[in-house]
Design a protein around this motif. Structure first.
Motif, short mmCIF file in Angstrom:
data_model
loop_
_atom_site.label_atom_id
_atom_site.label_comp_id
_atom_site.label_asym_id
_atom_site.label_seq_id
_atom_site.Cartn_x
_atom_site.Cartn_y
_atom_site.Cartn_z
N SER A 356 1.18 -0.97 -0.28
CA SER A 356 -0.16 -0.27 0.10
C SER A 356 1.35 1.50 -0.24
O SER A 356 1.58 1.89 1.09
CB SER A 356 -0.77 -0.12 1.24
OG SER A 356 -1.32 1.74 1.57
N ASN A 357 0.99 1.47 -1.08
CA ASN A 357 2.09 2.41 -0.89
C ASN A 357 1.49 4.08 -0.86
O ASN A 357 3.10 4.15 0.24
CB ASN A 357 1.83 3.93 -2.73
CG ASN A 357 2.50 2.83 -4.00
OD1 ASN A 357 3.04 2.12 -3.81
ND2 ASN A 357 1.85 1.99 -4.57
N ASP A 358 0.56 4.19 0.47
CA ASP A 358 0.74 5.40 1.07
C ASP A 358 0.05 5.11 2.44
O ASP A 358 -0.22 5.84 2.97
CB ASP A 358 -0.90 6.15 0.66
CG ASP A 358 -2.03 5.15 0.54
OD1 ASP A 358 -2.34 4.35 1.28
OD2 ASP A 358 -3.36 6.08 0.32
N ARG A 359 0.29 3.72 2.56
CA ARG A 359 0.42 3.02 3.70
C ARG A 359 -1.30 2.87 4.73
O ARG A 359 -1.58 3.25 5.62
CB ARG A 359 1.34 3.36 4.68
CG ARG A 359 2.81 3.67 4.23
CD ARG A 359 3.60 1.69 3.70
NE ARG A 359 4.71 2.31 3.59
CZ ARG A 359 5.01 2.12 2.05
NH1 ARG A 359 4.37 1.97 1.57
NH2 ARG A 359 6.42 1.48 1.78
N SER A 360 -2.50 2.88 3.46
CA SER A 360 -3.30 3.22 4.12
C SER A 360 -3.71 1.56 4.46
O SER A 360 -5.46 1.12 4.82
CB SER A 360 -4.22 3.78 3.88
OG SER A 360 -4.72 3.52 2.40
#
Length: 402
Positions: A356-360
């Motif tokens: 998850s690129n935005d760490r969500s």
């Protein structure tokens, strides 16, 4: 989509977990029974929260051939899974079909008939005679966006759709103008709603088809809704290299309101020589898509690319997610009652690659078994066979990872 700044982010790490070893009570995968036809750049091994890949771990052997063709040939998924299936993930009632492929004989069940029925939409069943049948697809069946809105393909447990190692089998894309525009927001519309159930998809191959980024050897989906129930996927292929393409069996790029793709009581691979092979995601691959995988089996699938994502200099990229490859921003993956065994990745995540690129993004693995899924280069410490970057450590209640 390319994951960025991975090496810098890896210093955050993933906390080590003490996980029970596999024991004799682990549920065994259901073997495939032959029918009538035959990411982010790789971190160094010393990075915090990352362990080098493991190798030399085998999987279960091929299953014996049945003594006679049974009336019901499809035995997909993990019979010992036990995960509750919500109404949304259950099979569609096709007792009153909109249209039927075939007129009671194998010869009447043709590729052209499948293509025509899928384009027309509705509840589709088969009448190909009492014995199992393989339909050799000479063209890809494509869903029309202005039909349905439900498109259900139900093989009754006796039908195999074969791409003959030459072509993708099934395609749905709400943003493909050639299939009809139905809304001004094609990437986020609630139709068509495609379900495949009680079917086998064999020898699909999308190699060379790089439209929408490629992948999806058996099935490619963008938009609408998609569900898989009681189905098998064997010997499917897509391109062998590429940093972010994948899904030898299934590639999904978007779903309405990020509702999940359900995969229920289905088998991907299942025996030696029956698994899928692609640059990434030997079974499933997606970007920004959520999944709910229940009571299923993934075995003998492989991610064969080299160089990870973004691709290392001098490499073509790929090689992550032996069974499952998921990239994007906010999405979730829930796996329950499932066996993921004997898959492999040349780079990261012999079983599952999740970034998850935005760490969500979040992942949970419930009452499942992951074992002998070697990662060739990297995986997350404490989670054998998994490479994970997300909001928090994956939850693994009642699961066994080894």
């Amino acid at each position: 989509m390319r994951s960025s700044s991975l090496v810098a982010l890896l210093v955050l790490g993933v906390a080590a977990a003490t996980l029970p070893a596999c024991g004799p009570a682990d549920p065994a995968p259901v073997a495939w029974q032959p029918g009538p036809s035959t990411a982010p750049g790789a971190p160094s091994a010393g990075g915090q929260g990352v362990t080098p890949g493991r190798s030399g771990l085998g999987g279960p052997g091929a299953s014996p051939k049945p003594t006679a063709p049974p009336a019901r040939t499809l035995a997909a998924g993990n019979p010992n899974g036990g995960a509750a299936v919500p109404a949304e993930g259950r099979p569609v009632d096709t007792s009153k079909p909109t249209r039927t492929i075939g007129t009671g004989t194998p010869a009447s069940c043709t590729s052209a008939a499948v293509v025509k029925a899928v384009a027309a939409g509705g509840l589709i069943t088969f009448d190909c005679g009492p014995a199992p049948v393989t339909i050799k697809m000479t063209a890809t069946a494509k869903v029309r966006n202005d039909k349905g809105p439900r498109v259900v393909l139900d093989g009754g447990g006796k039908v195999t759709l074969s791409g003959q190692g030459r072509r993708r089998i099934l395609y749905m894309n709400t943003c493909d103008g050639a299939q009809g525009w139905t809304t001004s927001h094609c990437q986020n519309q609630d139709h068509p709603q495609l379900t495949v159930q009680n079917l086998t998809f064999a020898d699909g191959n999308s190699t060379g088809d790089r439209a929408e980024g490629g992948g999806g050897g058996a099935i490619f989906v963008r938009g609408g809704r998609f569900k898989v129930v009681n189905s098998r996927f064997v010997r499917n292929r897509c391109d062998r290299t590429g940093p972010d393409l994948g899904g030898a069996a299934i590639r999904v790029l978007s779903q309405h309101e990020n509702e999940p793709v359900y995969v229920v009581r289905s088998t991907f691979g299942g025996a030696t020589g029956q698994g899928g092979s692609c640059a990434n995601g030997g079974a499933l691959s997606s970007i920004g898509v959520s999944w709910v995988v229940l009571n299923s089996v993934f075995s003998h699938n492989e991610a064969v690319g080299r160089g990870a994502n973004p691709a290392k200099p001098g490499t073509p990229g790929g090689g992550s997610g032996g069974a499952i490859y998921c990239d994007g921003n906010e999405f979730s993956v829930r796996i329950a009652g499932t066996v993921i065994s004997g898959n492999r990745a040349n780079e990261g995540g012999g079983a599952i690659f999740f970034v998850s690129n935005d760490r969500s993004g979040t992942m949970s693995i419930e009452k499942s078994t992951l074992r002998r899924n070697p990662s060739g280069a990297f995986e997350t410490r404490g989670y054998p066979g998994i490479f994970f970057l997300g909001a928090r450590n994956p939850a693994t209640p009642g699961s066994k990872l080894s």
